[in-house]
Design an enzyme around this catalytic site. Sequence first.
Site, PDB file in Angstrom:
ATOM      1  N   ARG A  76       0.827  -1.210   0.000  1.00 35.01           N
ATOM      2  CA  ARG A  76       0.000   0.000   0.000  1.00 35.01           C
ATOM      3  C   ARG A  76       0.860   1.259   0.000  1.00 35.01           C
ATOM      4  O   ARG A  76       2.048   1.231   0.322  1.00 35.01           O
ATOM      5  CB  ARG A  76      -0.922   0.016   1.225  1.00 35.01           C
ATOM      6  CG  ARG A  76      -0.161   0.071   2.524  1.00 35.01           C
ATOM      7  CD  ARG A  76      -1.004   0.458   3.712  1.00 35.01           C
ATOM      8  NE  ARG A  76      -0.247   0.338   4.949  1.00 35.01           N
ATOM      9  CZ  ARG A  76       0.655   1.209   5.378  1.00 35.01           C
ATOM     10  NH1 ARG A  76       0.929   2.284   4.667  1.00 35.01           N
ATOM     11  NH2 ARG A  76       1.300   1.019   6.523  1.00 35.01           N
ATOM     12  N   GLY A  78       1.968   5.006   1.506  1.00 40.39           N
ATOM     13  CA  GLY A  78       2.173   5.521   2.847  1.00 40.39           C
ATOM     14  C   GLY A  78       3.342   4.886   3.572  1.00 40.39           C
ATOM     15  O   GLY A  78       4.129   4.142   2.994  1.00 40.39           O
ATOM     16  N   ILE A  80       4.510   3.842   7.958  1.00 45.25           N
ATOM     17  CA  ILE A  80       4.172   2.832   8.960  1.00 45.25           C
ATOM     18  C   ILE A  80       2.870   3.179   9.679  1.00 45.25           C
ATOM     19  O   ILE A  80       2.563   4.349   9.918  1.00 45.25           O
ATOM     20  CB  ILE A  80       5.316   2.668   9.985  1.00 45.25           C
ATOM     21  CG1 ILE A  80       5.092   1.436  10.864  1.00 45.25           C
ATOM     22  CG2 ILE A  80       5.481   3.926  10.836  1.00 45.25           C
ATOM     23  CD1 ILE A  80       6.301   1.054  11.702  1.00 45.25           C
ATOM     24  N   PHE A  82      -0.247   1.117  12.560  1.00 45.46           N
ATOM     25  CA  PHE A  82      -0.565  -0.012  13.432  1.00 45.46           C
ATOM     26  C   PHE A  82      -1.993  -0.467  13.195  1.00 45.46           C
ATOM     27  O   PHE A  82      -2.892   0.352  12.996  1.00 45.46           O
ATOM     28  CB  PHE A  82      -0.405   0.391  14.908  1.00 45.46           C
ATOM     29  CG  PHE A  82      -0.950  -0.628  15.870  1.00 45.46           C
ATOM     30  CD1 PHE A  82      -0.244  -1.791  16.141  1.00 45.46           C
ATOM     31  CD2 PHE A  82      -2.181  -0.443  16.486  1.00 45.46           C
ATOM     32  CE1 PHE A  82      -0.758  -2.748  17.006  1.00 45.46           C
ATOM     33  CE2 PHE A  82      -2.703  -1.384  17.356  1.00 45.46           C
ATOM     34  CZ  PHE A  82      -1.984  -2.540  17.613  1.00 45.46           C
ATOM     35  N   ALA A 143      -6.850   6.066   9.301  1.00 45.30           N
ATOM     36  CA  ALA A 143      -5.752   6.078   8.336  1.00 45.30           C
ATOM     37  C   ALA A 143      -6.208   5.427   7.036  1.00 45.30           C
ATOM     38  O   ALA A 143      -7.059   4.531   7.036  1.00 45.30           O
ATOM     39  CB  ALA A 143      -4.550   5.337   8.901  1.00 45.30           C
ATOM     40  N   GLY A 156      -6.672  -0.520   2.272  1.00 46.43           N
ATOM     41  CA  GLY A 156      -7.862   0.275   2.579  1.00 46.43           C
ATOM     42  C   GLY A 156      -7.729   1.227   3.735  1.00 46.43           C
ATOM     43  O   GLY A 156      -6.796   2.022   3.796  1.00 46.43           O
ATOM     44  N   ALA A 158      -8.369   2.167   8.160  1.00 46.99           N
ATOM     45  CA  ALA A 158      -8.362   1.649   9.529  1.00 46.99           C
ATOM     46  C   ALA A 158      -8.922   2.722  10.456  1.00 46.99           C
ATOM     47  O   ALA A 158      -8.309   3.776  10.639  1.00 46.99           O
ATOM     48  CB  ALA A 158      -6.948   1.273   9.945  1.00 46.99           C
ATOM     49  N   CYS A 174       2.277   6.906  10.115  1.00 49.18           N
ATOM     50  CA  CYS A 174       2.181   7.495   8.775  1.00 49.18           C
ATOM     51  C   CYS A 174       3.313   8.493   8.506  1.00 49.18           C
ATOM     52  O   CYS A 174       3.212   9.338   7.614  1.00 49.18           O
ATOM     53  CB  CYS A 174       0.822   8.152   8.551  1.00 49.18           C
ATOM     54  SG  CYS A 174      -0.575   7.045   8.840  1.00 49.18           S
TER      55      CYS A 174
END
Length: 228
Positions: A76, A78, A80, A82, A143, A156, A158, A174
Site C-alpha cells: 500500500r 504511505g 508505517i 498499526f 488512516a 484500505g 483503519a 504514517c
Amino acid sequence: MRRGEVLKLGVVPYLEGKEIQLKAFEKVKKEETDGILILLQHKPVYTIGVSGGYDEDILVPIDYIKEKAELYKVERGGKITFHGPGQVVAYPIFNLAKWQKDVHLFVHNLEEAVIRLLREYGIIAGRKEKYTGVWVGDEKICAIGIAVKRWITWHGIALNVNTDLSYFGLINACGITEFGVTSMKKLGIEVEIEEVMDRLVDKFEEVFEIKFEEIDLTRLAVVDSAKA
C-alpha cells in the site's frame, strides 16, 4: 445500481487477511461482482507502506517492536501504521472501471464514508490539507493506505474505535511527527465494533452508490470461466 458483496470477519492475522484480499481481487478481476468490501480486525501488527522503511519512523529497537506485534512491509501507499483489536479495518476491493478511473476521487470517497459515519456519533471529523485520512482536529482517527492494480483497489482504511493507542507511541504513525492519533473511545464514544461495521457498510453504499450482499468466505472461491 452497482452490485457488490460484503464480508464481515472477526479478529484475523494480517497475512490471512491479505490472502482473503487476494481472493477477492481475483473475483473482482473476473467481473463476478463490481466490488467486495472486507471488514475485520487484525491481531496486533505494524505495516510499512511503499514510502517507508524499517529504519524510519520506528522509535524503539526493531526487536522490541517485534515483541509487541508482527511487522510487515506491504504494497500500500504511505509509511508505517498499526492495526489491532478495537480497530475496524475495511478493505474495499473495487473495480474503479465501474465508477471512475480516478484514484484521488476514490480516496476522497473513502474519507467521506468515514466522515459521515462519525457524524452519526456526534463526532465532527474532516480532512486535513496535505494529508490523507480522517481527522478530528489535529488527531487522526482513520488512516488510509491503498494499492491499485489494473484499476482494482486493495488495502484500505483503519478506523480507531476502541484501539489500544499506546501501540502508536512506538512509531511516527504514517511518518507524521507533529500530530497525534485518537479513537472513538478517546472522544467519549463507547460502541461495539460490530455496530460500527454495520454503519460503515451503510455509508459505503451511500457514497459509492452500490448495494452489498453479505457473503461468507466460501463465496470467495473464484469461478473458472473456462469450466463454467
